[in-house]
Design an enzyme around this catalytic site. Structure first.
Site, PDB file in Angstrom:
ATOM      1  CB  SER A   1       3.007   5.272 -71.027  1.00 34.36           C
ATOM      2  OG  SER A   1       3.916   5.576 -70.044  1.00 34.36           O
ATOM      3  N   GLY A   2       1.611   5.959 -74.057  1.00 40.26           N
ATOM      4  CA  GLY A   2       0.384   5.844 -74.960  1.00 40.26           C
ATOM      5  C   GLY A   2       0.876   5.975 -76.072  1.00 40.26           C
TER       6      GLY A   2
ATOM      7  CB  THR B   1       5.653  12.880 -67.819  1.00 40.99           C
ATOM      8  OG1 THR B   1       5.432  13.608 -68.598  1.00 40.99           O
ATOM      9  CG2 THR B   1       5.154  12.317 -66.225  1.00 40.99           C
ATOM     10  CB  CYS B   2       5.453   7.299 -67.240  1.00 45.30           C
ATOM     11  SG  CYS B   2       5.213   5.520 -65.842  1.00 45.30           S
TER      12      CYS B   2
ATOM     13  CB  CYS C   1       5.330   6.484 -63.022  1.00 48.63           C
ATOM     14  SG  CYS C   1       3.822   7.391 -63.893  1.00 48.63           S
TER      15      CYS C   1
ATOM     16  CE  LYS D   1       5.711   7.318 -57.788  1.00 51.26           C
ATOM     17  NZ  LYS D   1       4.313   7.960 -58.068  1.00 51.26           N
TER      18      LYS D   1
ATOM     19  N   GLY E   1      -2.756  19.117 -52.177  1.00 46.90           N
ATOM     20  CA  GLY E   1      -3.390  18.325 -51.525  1.00 46.90           C
ATOM     21  C   GLY E   1      -3.303  16.566 -52.189  1.00 46.90           C
TER      22      GLY E   1
ATOM     23  CE1 TYR F   1      -2.920   9.031 -57.525  1.00 52.07           C
ATOM     24  CE2 TYR F   1      -4.199  10.366 -58.193  1.00 52.07           C
ATOM     25  CZ  TYR F   1      -4.143   9.186 -57.904  1.00 52.07           C
ATOM     26  OH  TYR F   1      -4.935   8.392 -58.199  1.00 52.07           O
ATOM     27  CB  ILE F   2       2.432  15.591 -57.949  1.00 50.71           C
ATOM     28  CG1 ILE F   2       2.046  14.646 -58.678  1.00 50.71           C
ATOM     29  CG2 ILE F   2       3.741  15.775 -57.447  1.00 50.71           C
ATOM     30  CD1 ILE F   2       2.257  15.286 -59.904  1.00 50.71           C
TER      31      ILE F   2
ATOM     32  CD  GLU G   1       3.023   9.116 -55.783  1.00 52.04           C
ATOM     33  OE1 GLU G   1       2.047   8.314 -55.307  1.00 52.04           O
ATOM     34  OE2 GLU G   1       3.195   9.742 -56.538  1.00 52.04           O
TER      35      GLU G   1
ATOM     36  NE  ARG H   1      -8.356  24.194 -54.013  1.00 52.63           N
ATOM     37  CZ  ARG H   1      -8.667  24.497 -55.450  1.00 52.63           C
ATOM     38  NH1 ARG H   1      -8.573  25.862 -55.486  1.00 52.63           N
ATOM     39  NH2 ARG H   1      -8.693  23.255 -56.211  1.00 52.63           N
TER      40      ARG H   1
ATOM     41  CB  THR I   1       1.000   5.091 -66.298  1.00 51.61           C
ATOM     42  OG1 THR I   1       1.726   6.286 -66.174  1.00 51.61           O
ATOM     43  CG2 THR I   1       1.974   4.375 -67.566  1.00 51.61           C
TER      44      THR I   1
ATOM     45  CG  HIS J   1      -1.928 -17.338 -40.150  1.00 50.98           C
ATOM     46  ND1 HIS J   1      -2.379 -16.391 -39.323  1.00 50.98           N
ATOM     47  CD2 HIS J   1      -0.795 -17.742 -39.506  1.00 50.98           C
ATOM     48  CE1 HIS J   1      -1.882 -15.769 -38.872  1.00 50.98           C
ATOM     49  NE2 HIS J   1      -0.532 -16.857 -38.213  1.00 50.98           N
TER      50      HIS J   1
HETATM   51  P1  NDP Z   1      -4.292  16.388 -58.123  1.00 53.43           P
HETATM   52  O1  NDP Z   1      -5.081  17.157 -59.293  1.00 53.43           O
HETATM   53  O2  NDP Z   1      -4.169  15.045 -57.665  1.00 53.43           O
HETATM   54  O3  NDP Z   1      -3.985  17.641 -57.182  1.00 53.43           O
HETATM   55  C1  NDP Z   1      -4.021  18.638 -57.151  1.00 53.43           C
HETATM   56  C2  NDP Z   1      -4.242  19.409 -55.503  1.00 53.43           C
HETATM   57  O4  NDP Z   1      -3.635  20.896 -55.521  1.00 53.43           O
HETATM   58  C3  NDP Z   1      -5.494  19.662 -54.899  1.00 53.43           C
HETATM   59  O5  NDP Z   1      -4.966  19.279 -53.808  1.00 53.43           O
HETATM   60  C4  NDP Z   1      -6.135  20.850 -55.411  1.00 53.43           C
HETATM   61  O6  NDP Z   1      -6.748  20.831 -54.372  1.00 53.43           O
HETATM   62  C5  NDP Z   1      -4.652  21.782 -55.392  1.00 53.43           C
HETATM   63  N1  NDP Z   1      -5.077  22.731 -56.201  1.00 53.43           N
HETATM   64  C6  NDP Z   1      -5.640  23.137 -57.164  1.00 53.43           C
HETATM   65  N2  NDP Z   1      -5.871  23.956 -57.638  1.00 53.43           N
HETATM   66  C7  NDP Z   1      -5.408  25.184 -56.871  1.00 53.43           C
HETATM   67  C8  NDP Z   1      -5.494  26.250 -56.820  1.00 53.43           C
HETATM   68  N3  NDP Z   1      -5.327  26.846 -57.367  1.00 53.43           N
HETATM   69  N4  NDP Z   1      -4.942  26.593 -55.110  1.00 53.43           N
HETATM   70  C9  NDP Z   1      -4.101  26.224 -54.408  1.00 53.43           C
HETATM   71  N5  NDP Z   1      -4.421  24.380 -54.580  1.00 53.43           N
HETATM   72  C10 NDP Z   1      -4.922  23.856 -55.987  1.00 53.43           C
HETATM   73  O7  NDP Z   1      -3.086  16.632 -58.866  1.00 53.43           O
HETATM   74  P2  NDP Z   1      -1.328  16.483 -59.190  1.00 53.43           P
HETATM   75  O8  NDP Z   1      -0.285  17.237 -59.563  1.00 53.43           O
HETATM   76  O9  NDP Z   1      -0.807  15.354 -57.181  1.00 53.43           O
HETATM   77  O10 NDP Z   1      -1.629  14.978 -59.927  1.00 53.43           O
HETATM   78  C11 NDP Z   1      -1.898  15.170 -60.967  1.00 53.43           C
HETATM   79  C12 NDP Z   1      -2.431  14.120 -61.855  1.00 53.43           C
HETATM   80  O11 NDP Z   1      -0.806  13.095 -61.865  1.00 53.43           O
HETATM   81  C13 NDP Z   1      -3.062  12.950 -60.809  1.00 53.43           C
HETATM   82  O12 NDP Z   1      -4.201  13.962 -61.204  1.00 53.43           O
HETATM   83  C14 NDP Z   1      -2.667  11.738 -60.849  1.00 53.43           C
HETATM   84  O13 NDP Z   1      -4.093  10.756 -61.801  1.00 53.43           O
HETATM   85  C15 NDP Z   1      -2.179  11.539 -61.827  1.00 53.43           C
HETATM   86  N6  NDP Z   1      -0.877  10.417 -60.753  1.00 53.43           N
HETATM   87  C16 NDP Z   1      -1.231   9.719 -60.468  1.00 53.43           C
HETATM   88  C17 NDP Z   1       0.339   9.441 -59.051  1.00 53.43           C
HETATM   89  C18 NDP Z   1       0.205   7.477 -58.739  1.00 53.43           C
HETATM   90  O14 NDP Z   1      -1.106   7.230 -59.426  1.00 53.43           O
HETATM   91  N7  NDP Z   1       0.479   8.199 -57.752  1.00 53.43           N
HETATM   92  C19 NDP Z   1       0.908  10.085 -58.419  1.00 53.43           C
HETATM   93  C20 NDP Z   1       1.614  11.227 -59.243  1.00 53.43           C
HETATM   94  C21 NDP Z   1       0.260  11.892 -59.810  1.00 53.43           C
HETATM   95  P3  NDP Z   1      -8.338  20.430 -54.023  1.00 53.43           P
HETATM   96  O15 NDP Z   1      -8.134  19.389 -53.924  1.00 53.43           O
HETATM   97  O16 NDP Z   1      -8.852  21.308 -52.946  1.00 53.43           O
HETATM   98  O17 NDP Z   1      -8.800  20.312 -55.169  1.00 53.43           O
END
Ligand code: NDP
Length: 461
Positions: A15-16, A42-43, A48, A51, A179, A181-182, A185, A202, A314, A439
């Site tokens: 995208s960029g 990727t997008c 995106c 997805k 836990g 975004y990805i 979803e 975690r 994106t 409404h």
């Molecule tokens: P995120 O940063 O959103 O989430 C990462 C998750 O992995 C968190 O739950 C984190 O836990 C956990 N985690 C990280 N390290 C470890 C570890 N060593 N052991 C166990 N758990 C771990 O990343 P995503 O991969 O979901 O998404 C990447 C990026 O992509 C996002 O930041 C977002 O900007 C973009 N994205 C945006 C979307 C949208 O706009 N709809 C959709 C998909 C992606 P904890 O919370 O405890 O740190």
């Protein structure tokens, strides 16, 4: 003749990068772009766009289930064909990738479908053709790649979001690790498409960093959809079994699965790119360090989007690429404004959010007012469903300015995109109140929310 073959050489046609190359060419610059995978990034290819197509596919499950309450009789049980969805998705992303490429060429950008690496401040090498190109400016727009955390035995049996779109067979039992975004979803998508989904993470709840009300509402919605959420747990090992995989957990339990999706974050895609050799400073996770103008410590090397690990979305990469090209070749001085970025999490229920969370606002402002409502979606009145909509408006109690809006429920992403305009314009809660309602809609609650739910005043003593 100029000592440079290109005014701008872009590495990465996502995208960029694509936006920067096209805008630069539009300003009359000689622009080149290299992509080692598929044009679109990727997008378009594995993020995106596919997805969202899968999200649409998954939501038919609710529509089929709800239809009877509205008088419909389905002649037979609906059946889902995974391979058909994968093929339809593939056709669409190939079409989009083709459009991206055609638009680049139409704009006069020279496209190289191979890997490029940086040799120096003004030099890149195309690795397949072994051609060296001298460029006045180099733009690194290589995005990010999934990380595989935590490092446990058997991790090689798990997949990332890169692979999940194209699985040869539909995973009837899916374990999602993470836990963010990805993770949420895909958990929602696969649960509605018919998989038995377990998500392990975690933290105490999904989506750390989001507003608490959204996190709690999503947890309830996911649990209601039959997704097993296992909080405060880490995986400890993965092993192959006779009919799939087994994952062992830190609480002593095990789960049997057909696929295990690791969604524990992404890291900037800079490995082997030659940036360190060219003197470009990277941070501890490998992100290109850039200033507010997206320029690295090497004046002629710039970076936009996820490779800078700033705000990995994106539209941010697109805006950064666009304004960089405007500044380099269009005589502009404009920089990216990162305030009030709307985002959506395409779970079911969906989350739309713009501006500060309650926790952020209470940290920054003396007096914070909360207006919050939770109600049953109108559609659920006939179906007897439990879907709830949660809306939360966060207001600076001193100036009445709206600091953030968070919505959980159908079409919340669409609502928040438009709300972002008013928040950027400095809307006050009084402006929301003065706006006529539409409404019947869910969004009308945003302009009829008159009763304050809470006021927090910071103790300045
Ligand atoms: P995120 O940063 O959103 O989430 C990462 C998750 O992995 C968190 O739950 C984190 O836990 C956990 N985690 C990280 N390290 C470890 C570890 N060593 N052991 C166990 N758990 C771990 O990343 P995503 O991969 O979901 O998404 C990447 C990026 O992509 C996002 O930041 C977002 O900007 C973009 N994205 C945006 C979307 C949208 O706009 N709809 C959709 C998909 C992606 P904890 O919370 O405890 O740190």
């Amino acid at each position: 003749m100029s000592e440079f073959e290109a005014d701008l050489f872009v590495i990465g046609a996502g995208s960029g990068g694509v936006r920067a190359a096209r805008i630069a060419a539009g300003h009359g610059a000689k622009a080149m772009i290299a992509e080692e995978f598929r044009i679109g990034g990727t997008c378009v290819i594995r993020g995106c766009v596919p997805k969202k197509l899968y999200v649409y596919a998954s939501r038919f499950a609710d529509d089929f289930a709800d239809a009877a309450a509205f008088g419909w009789r389905l002649p037979q049980e609906p059946e889902f064909d995974w391979r058909k969805l994968v093929a339809a998705k593939e056709a669409e992303i190939s079409r989009l990738s083709g459009i991206y490429e055609a638009n680049l060429r139409k704009a006069g950008v020279e496209v190289f479908e191979e890997r490029a690496e940086v040799l120096g401040p003004h030099e890149v090498r195309l690795t397949r053709s072994d051609r060296v190109i001298r460029a006045r400016h180099i733009l690194v727009a290589t995005g990010g790649a999934p990380t595989f955390h935590p490092t446990i035995p058997g991790l090689e049996h798990a997949i990332s979001s890169n692979e999940i779109f194209d699985l040869a067979t539909f995973p009837k039992r899916l374990v999602v690790i993470g836990g963010g975004y990805i993770a949420v979803e895909f958990a929602c998508v696969f649960a509605r498409l018919g998989a038995k989904v377990t998500q392990i993470f975690r933290a105490d709840n999904v989506l750390r960093g989001f507003d608490q009300a959204m996190r709690e509402g999503l947890r309830d919605g996911m649990t209601h959809a039959g997704i097993a959420l296992r909080h405060d747990v880490l995986p400890t090992a993965i092993e192959k079994t006779a009919d799939g995989l087994r994952i062992a957990l830190s609480d002593g339990g095990t789960i049997e699965a057909d696929q295990i999706l690791i969604a524990t974050g992404r890291k900037p895609h800079t490995q082997g790119l030659g940036l360190e050799k060219a003197g470009v400073a990277l941070d501890s996770v490998g992100a290109v360090k850039v200033d507010a103008r997206n320029t690295s410590n090497v004046e002629s090397i710039h970076a936009v989007g996820d490779v800078t690990d700033h705000i990995n979305l994106t539209p941010i990469a697109i805006r950064e690429g666009h304004l960089l090209a405007d500044r380099l070749f269009g005589g502009s001085e404009q920089e990216v404004d990162y305030h009030f970025i709307p985002t959506a999490v395409f779970t079911t229920p969906e989350i739309g959010t713009v501006g500060m969370t309650e926790a952020e606002a209470r940290e920054k402002f003396r007096c914070v007012d909360i207006y919050q409502t939770s109600f049953r979606a109108m559609k659920a009145t006939l179906t007897g469903g439990a879907e709830r909509v949660i809306m939360k408006i966060i207001v600076d109690g001193d100036s009445d300015r709206v600091l953030g809006v968070h919505i959980l429920g159908e079409d919340s992403g669409e609502m928040v995109q438009l709300l972002a305009i008013s928040l950027k314009l400095g809307a006050k809660k009084a402006d929301f109140d003065a706006t006529m309602a539409l409404h019947p809609s869910a969004a009308e609650e945003l302009v009829t929310l008159r009763t304050r739910s809470a006021r927090y005043i910071r103790d300045e003593a």
